[in-house]
Write a protein that holds these residues in place. Sequence first.
Motif, PDB file in Angstrom:
ATOM      1  N   THR A 100      -2.271   0.365  -9.993  1.00 49.21           N
ATOM      2  CA  THR A 100      -0.877   0.759  -9.841  1.00 49.21           C
ATOM      3  C   THR A 100      -0.505   0.776  -8.366  1.00 49.21           C
ATOM      4  N   SER A 101       0.740   0.421  -8.083  1.00 50.07           N
ATOM      5  CA  SER A 101       1.255   0.423  -6.720  1.00 50.07           C
ATOM      6  C   SER A 101       2.745   0.728  -6.795  1.00 50.07           C
ATOM      7  N   GLY A 102       3.113   1.990  -6.549  1.00 47.88           N
ATOM      8  CA  GLY A 102       4.497   2.395  -6.713  1.00 47.88           C
ATOM      9  C   GLY A 102       4.925   2.220  -8.158  1.00 47.88           C
ATOM     10  N   ASP A 103       6.034   1.538  -8.363  1.00 51.69           N
ATOM     11  CA  ASP A 103       6.503   1.251  -9.716  1.00 51.69           C
ATOM     12  C   ASP A 103       6.099  -0.146 -10.157  1.00 51.69           C
ATOM     13  N   GLY A 104       5.002  -0.638  -9.619  1.00 51.61           N
ATOM     14  CA  GLY A 104       4.483  -1.952  -9.998  1.00 51.61           C
ATOM     15  C   GLY A 104       2.976  -1.917 -10.053  1.00 51.61           C
ATOM     16  N   CYS A 105       2.367  -3.081 -10.120  1.00 51.38           N
ATOM     17  CA  CYS A 105       0.917  -3.161 -10.101  1.00 51.38           C
ATOM     18  C   CYS A 105       0.492  -4.375  -9.283  1.00 51.38           C
ATOM     19  N   VAL A 106      -0.744  -4.338  -8.788  1.00 51.18           N
ATOM     20  CA  VAL A 106      -1.274  -5.389  -7.928  1.00 51.18           C
ATOM     21  C   VAL A 106      -2.625  -5.832  -8.465  1.00 51.18           C
ATOM     22  N   CYS A 107      -2.837  -7.132  -8.536  1.00 53.90           N
ATOM     23  CA  CYS A 107      -4.139  -7.679  -8.930  1.00 53.90           C
ATOM     24  C   CYS A 107      -5.091  -7.564  -7.745  1.00 53.90           C
ATOM     25  N   ILE A 108      -6.195  -6.828  -7.918  1.00 51.96           N
ATOM     26  CA  ILE A 108      -7.137  -6.650  -6.814  1.00 51.96           C
ATOM     27  C   ILE A 108      -8.431  -7.426  -7.017  1.00 51.96           C
ATOM     28  N   ASP A 109      -8.674  -7.931  -8.224  1.00 50.52           N
ATOM     29  CA  ASP A 109      -9.884  -8.718  -8.429  1.00 50.52           C
ATOM     30  C   ASP A 109      -9.738  -9.551  -9.688  1.00 50.52           C
ATOM     31  N   LYS A 110     -10.454 -10.670  -9.724  1.00 46.19           N
ATOM     32  CA  LYS A 110     -10.469 -11.506 -10.914  1.00 46.19           C
ATOM     33  C   LYS A 110     -11.785 -12.256 -10.959  1.00 46.19           C
ATOM     34  N   VAL A 111     -12.214 -12.559 -12.161  1.00 42.98           N
ATOM     35  CA  VAL A 111     -13.400 -13.385 -12.377  1.00 42.98           C
ATOM     36  C   VAL A 111     -13.007 -14.472 -13.355  1.00 42.98           C
ATOM     37  N   ARG A 112     -13.167 -15.702 -12.949  1.00 41.17           N
ATOM     38  CA  ARG A 112     -12.789 -16.822 -13.803  1.00 41.17           C
ATOM     39  C   ARG A 112     -13.847 -17.072 -14.860  1.00 41.17           C
ATOM     40  N   VAL A 123      -5.366 -12.903  -6.575  1.00 39.22           N
ATOM     41  CA  VAL A 123      -5.646 -11.588  -6.015  1.00 39.22           C
ATOM     42  C   VAL A 123      -4.576 -11.270  -4.968  1.00 39.22           C
ATOM     43  N   GLY A 124      -4.016 -10.083  -5.058  1.00 45.42           N
ATOM     44  CA  GLY A 124      -2.940  -9.683  -4.173  1.00 45.42           C
ATOM     45  C   GLY A 124      -1.564  -9.856  -4.777  1.00 45.42           C
ATOM     46  N   SER A 125      -1.485 -10.534  -5.939  1.00 42.80           N
ATOM     47  CA  SER A 125      -0.193 -10.719  -6.590  1.00 42.80           C
ATOM     48  C   SER A 125       0.347  -9.378  -7.076  1.00 42.80           C
ATOM     49  N   ARG A 126       1.618  -9.174  -6.872  1.00 44.31           N
ATOM     50  CA  ARG A 126       2.281  -7.925  -7.256  1.00 44.31           C
ATOM     51  C   ARG A 126       3.314  -8.208  -8.343  1.00 44.31           C
ATOM     52  N   GLY A 127       3.398  -7.337  -9.319  1.00 45.87           N
ATOM     53  CA  GLY A 127       4.371  -7.523 -10.380  1.00 45.87           C
ATOM     54  C   GLY A 127       4.941  -6.205 -10.862  1.00 45.87           C
ATOM     55  N   PRO A 128       6.027  -6.243 -11.618  1.00 50.54           N
ATOM     56  CA  PRO A 128       6.631  -5.023 -12.168  1.00 50.54           C
ATOM     57  C   PRO A 128       5.813  -4.515 -13.353  1.00 50.54           C
ATOM     58  N   LEU A 129       6.181  -3.353 -13.868  1.00 50.60           N
ATOM     59  CA  LEU A 129       5.425  -2.741 -14.958  1.00 50.60           C
ATOM     60  C   LEU A 129       6.003  -3.012 -16.339  1.00 50.60           C
ATOM     61  N   HIS A 130       7.139  -3.677 -16.438  1.00 49.45           N
ATOM     62  CA  HIS A 130       7.758  -3.833 -17.760  1.00 49.45           C
ATOM     63  C   HIS A 130       7.287  -5.083 -18.505  1.00 49.45           C
TER      64      HIS A 130
END
Length: 263
Positions: A100-112, A123-130
Amino acid sequence: MSSVRRTIQVLDLLARKGALGVRSVAQQLDLPVGSIHRLLNDLEAEAAVERNAEGTWQLGYRLLDIVELQLDGLGFQRLARPFCEAIAAAVGETVNVNVTSGDGCVCIDKVRGNESMQLDWKVGSRGPLHCGGAAKAILAFLSDADQHRIVNAPLPRFTPNTITAASALREELERIRKRGYSIDNQEVVLGVFCVAVPIVDRTGRPVGAISVSGPSPKAPGSTVQPLVDQLSAAAGEISRRLGYAGSWPPKSAAMAHDIRAAS
């Protein structure tokens, strides 16, 4: 404009565009060349930016050190990585960890996974929560006050499947709480499907989510349950390591499960 704001704008521009000359930075930010030159020199002194062989400016490794410290402080990346690797190897799709980051969320890790087509957030992409699997998994378990604020704010549309009506979103969040996981049916990117489970802290508040995303369709029910079971086991263990001592899934989902089992 404050020096802090100028600094953030310069760093953001270099992160998005790559190496740039001082005049290019100044032109794109509509700021004086002299001011940008002084700012870049100050940032260079702190190793936040550096000049490459061509003489243009690029981000320095100091920022990576800062980000790494932040992620270590959160604990998510370190705790979640082994689970992500195991799930990605088992299912062949991409496993993402969001916080969670404020009223959104941020991708901090991924494994393909091993699928030839990998459709996922960087990684680092930010998006809304809806919208989106991880985002809705977080939103569904937030407090009523937090949900009310987010649900009743403008809900941007990204695809024809994005939920943009407050009433429809509230109904969707209730379904997520009852079953304990969320589904993204191409709400953010067409062709991308996702299933996600929340990660909670010691108070039971959702602080992140772990998800599987990829091109294979995902819908509530028995077909997606094996994925849910793997994600839920991982999210439960990560949550416990963050201090959560309650029942799993989190309370509202667990209550719904008990009701179904008794019926």
